[in-house]
Design an enzyme around this catalytic site. Structure first.
Site, mmCIF file in Angstrom:
data_model
loop_
_atom_site.group_PDB
_atom_site.id
_atom_site.type_symbol
_atom_site.label_atom_id
_atom_site.label_comp_id
_atom_site.label_asym_id
_atom_site.label_seq_id
_atom_site.Cartn_x
_atom_site.Cartn_y
_atom_site.Cartn_z
ATOM 1 N N ASN A 8 -46.047 -21.003 -5.489
ATOM 2 C CA ASN A 8 -47.163 -21.942 -5.551
ATOM 3 C C ASN A 8 -48.046 -21.646 -4.340
ATOM 4 O O ASN A 8 -47.639 -21.897 -3.206
ATOM 5 C CB ASN A 8 -46.657 -23.382 -5.504
ATOM 6 N N SER A 10 -50.407 -23.080 -2.967
ATOM 7 C CA SER A 10 -50.799 -24.197 -2.105
ATOM 8 C C SER A 10 -49.656 -24.668 -1.207
ATOM 9 O O SER A 10 -49.853 -25.551 -0.374
ATOM 10 C CB SER A 10 -51.319 -25.363 -2.944
ATOM 11 N N CYS A 11 -48.485 -24.063 -1.328
ATOM 12 C CA CYS A 11 -47.308 -24.460 -0.544
ATOM 13 C C CYS A 11 -47.103 -23.501 0.628
ATOM 14 O O CYS A 11 -46.983 -22.288 0.430
ATOM 15 C CB CYS A 11 -46.074 -24.456 -1.449
ATOM 16 N N SER A 12 -47.024 -24.039 1.831
ATOM 17 C CA SER A 12 -46.866 -23.186 3.018
ATOM 18 C C SER A 12 -45.530 -22.444 3.014
ATOM 19 O O SER A 12 -45.459 -21.290 3.432
ATOM 20 C CB SER A 12 -47.012 -24.009 4.298
ATOM 21 N N ARG A 15 -45.916 -19.578 0.565
ATOM 22 C CA ARG A 15 -46.761 -18.529 1.152
ATOM 23 C C ARG A 15 -45.993 -17.727 2.198
ATOM 24 O O ARG A 15 -46.115 -16.509 2.276
ATOM 25 C CB ARG A 15 -48.035 -19.123 1.754
#
Length: 114
Positions: A8, A10-12, A15
């Protein structure tokens, strides 16, 4: 080595896991944005089995209605059905390599399968 990440953007944590995979020499990487391409119930069941965790441990409770729906106390079948129907309930990132599958929270768990 081939690696697949259910990601995802948008997930740190997701990433960070993706960056770690990209920085590893010799990795043939497949990235699946699971909110756009949700895994099947069977795929999820296999991933959690191979990770050695029950599906409930892969249930995302933060920012979801999982608790209100009773999923935190539900059995494997109900949790898998809910995740397959609503991929926002899947905790991320899930990573598979030839060495195994890990739910990479914390991100350092990825080291176990590299």
């Amino acid at each position: 080595m081939k690696a697949t990440i259910w990601h995802n953007p948008s997930c740190s944590k997701s990433r960070a896991a993706l960056e770690r995979l990209r920085d590893t020499a010799g990795i043939e990487l497949e990235t699946i944005e699971y909110l756009k391409q949700p895994p099947t119930r069977e795929t999820l069941a296999g991933l959690y089995r191979d990770a050695g965790i029950p599906p409930r441990e892969g249930l995302r409770t933060s920012g979801t209605d999982a608790k209100a729906r009773g999923l935190t106390e539900a059995g494997d079948d109900a949790v898998l059905d809910a995740m397959a129907a609503d991929p926002k309930l899947i905790e991320r990132p899930l990573v598979r390599t030839e060495k195994g599958v890990r739910l990479c929270r914390p991100t350092e768990r990825i080291e176990e399968i590299l």
